[in-house]
Design a protein around this motif. Structure first.
Motif, short mmCIF file in Angstrom:
data_model
loop_
_atom_site.label_atom_id
_atom_site.label_comp_id
_atom_site.label_asym_id
_atom_site.label_seq_id
_atom_site.Cartn_x
_atom_site.Cartn_y
_atom_site.Cartn_z
N GLU A 101 -7.42 -2.12 0.36
CA GLU A 101 -9.07 -2.09 -0.01
C GLU A 101 -9.27 -3.69 -0.28
OE1 GLU A 101 -6.28 -0.68 -1.64
OE2 GLU A 101 -6.82 1.34 -1.33
N ASN A 102 -8.59 -4.55 -0.73
CA ASN A 102 -8.99 -5.99 -0.86
C ASN A 102 -9.03 -6.59 0.43
OD1 ASN A 102 -9.38 -6.38 -3.59
ND2 ASN A 102 -7.34 -7.22 -3.83
N ASP A 136 0.70 -1.34 0.05
CA ASP A 136 -0.14 0.09 0.07
C ASP A 136 0.79 1.07 -0.05
OD1 ASP A 136 -2.40 -1.45 0.44
OD2 ASP A 136 -1.73 -1.85 2.31
N GLU A 168 -9.83 -4.97 3.33
CA GLU A 168 -11.12 -4.63 3.88
C GLU A 168 -12.46 -5.38 3.35
OE1 GLU A 168 -10.42 -0.53 4.08
OE2 GLU A 168 -9.90 -0.53 6.19
N THR A 170 -3.82 -5.22 -0.91
CA THR A 170 -4.09 -4.09 -0.63
C THR A 170 -4.92 -3.99 0.34
OG1 THR A 170 -5.86 -4.07 -2.30
CG2 THR A 170 -3.53 -3.73 -3.05
#
Ligand code: IPM
Ligand code: MG
Length: 382
Positions: free
Chosen positions: A91-92, A53, A94, A89
């Protein structure tokens, strides 16, 4: 006692029992572990590359460029593969509610070693750090962090225990709402033995005659008491090496004490103390952007920068100045670990020249070179 708390106490005790049983199983698994992989016996080594990240993908691009050049022949011969692994990442993580998405973990486990950019961990909540989860999933028990400042006589190697201590149950603490919270620290015999063995073997194989065992055993009596006792037992197998016990508080002072700091060589210490003191040590070397970090287990190994994902640099638009030296240093450690010694030496020399006093391109926050400019310079020196 207020009756309202009885149920919460009962829940905490039940949770604790489960944790204790789980940790006992982990300890027993460790006792039966297979011997370490010998990379020189492998026909093909797969190196997984993970961007991470924040500034991670930016500095990892630099590292990949360097590896592409260094390993060109070996890649052509099929002796080695650089395999980019996508999807680790924030985003993934979460979206799937897991520190490592399942498909990413499967891809990682199909590699031999991993080079990874930093990953973001949300504060609070229950989402575990991807780093911590990877260290556990791949059983990467030795976090090895070298720090060297030749002109000041500093040549330190930290062996930070990487799979237990405050970290192993760090997101499994218990709480009585509005009253108190309780986290757990775990130290196993087998876990302590293997990290201490790694530190003393390193000392023996690298001509070092001093190992500092760093704990807070005067306060954390059970866990650190065990760590210190077992470390001293292991030390007895290495008669040429002087082992000495230190407390972490005074050791943090020692590192900035110019009268004595250069006498230290190898440090072995529990997880959280190792986390903290290696940032201090990296700062003495020139900043946390300059330290490489190896996470070594018997089957897998993961190499990474010592610093975090620097979301501030992304937010304020200065990410192009992110320093790739830490993750490039980590690449050197990785090459050495898989016995690509010639390539590691070549990179080591180029790093010394490009970060030394006569370097022609300098990283210096937002007034120095960008990471890409530095990388081009490094490639020209390689
Ligand atoms: C490190 C980092 C990690 C740690 C974080 C990112 C989880 O600080 O590798 O030292 O605490 O171990
Ligand atoms: Mg840290």
């Amino acid at each position: 006692m207020d009756i309202r708390y009885e149920e919460q106490i009962k829940n905490c005790v039940d949770a604790y029992e489960k944790l204790l049983r789980g940790q006992l199983e982990r300890a027993e698994r460790m006792e039966k572990a297979a011997p370490a992989v010998d990379y020189t016996e492998k026909d093909r080594i797969v190196i997984g590359l993970i961007g991470g990240d924040g500034i991670g993908p930016i500095i990892m691009e630099s590292a990949k460029k360097v590896l592409d050049v260094l390993l060109a022949d070996k890649i052509r011969d099929g002796r080695c593969e650089l395999r980019v692994i996508e999807g680790l990442t924030i985003e993934n993580r979460e979206a799937c509610g897991k520190p490592i998405p399942d498909d990413v973990l499967t891809a990682i486990k199909a590699c031999d070693v991993i080079l990874k950019g930093p990953t973001t961990t949300p504060k609070g909540g229950t989402m575990e750090s991807a780093n911590v989860a990877l260290r556990r999933e791949l059983d990467l028990y030795a976090n090895v962090r070298p720090v060297s400042v030749p002109e000041k006589g500093i040549d330190w190697t930290f062996f930070r225990e990487n799979t237990e201590g405050e970290y192993v149950l760090g997101s499994k603490g218990v709480e009585i709402e509005g009253k108190l919270a309780c986290d757990f620290k775990v130290t196993t015999d087998a876990g302590t033995r293997r990290i201490c063995r790694a530190a003393f073997e390193f000392a023996k194989n690298n001509g070092k005659d001093n190992v500092a065992i760093v704990t807070k055993a005067n306060i954390m009596k059970k866990t650190d008491g065990k760590f210190s006792r077992i470390a001293n037992e292991i030390a007895a197998d290495y008669p040429g090496i002087h082992a000495e016990d230190w407390y972490i508080d005074i050791m943090t002072a020692n590192l900035v004490n110019e009268d004595i700091r250069s006498s230290f060589q190898v440090f072995v210490l529990p997880n959280l103390y190792g986390d903290i003191i290696t940032d201090e040590a990296a700062q003495i070397q020139g900043g946390v952007g300059t330290g490489g970090s190896a996470n070594i287990g018997d089957r897998y190994a993961m190499f990474e920068a010592i610093h975090g994902s620097a979301p501030r640099m992304i937010a304020d638009g200065t990410s192009r100045f992110a320093n790739p030296q830490s993750v490039i240093k980590a690449s050197e450690m990785m090459l050495r670990h898989i016995s690509f010694t010639k390539e590691a030496d070549r990179l080591c020399k180029a790093l010394e020249i490009t970060t030394g006093p006569d370097a022609k391109v300098r990283i210096d926050g937002i007034v120095g070179a960008t990471g890409a400019e530095y990388t081009d310079y490094l490639l020209s020196v390689l």
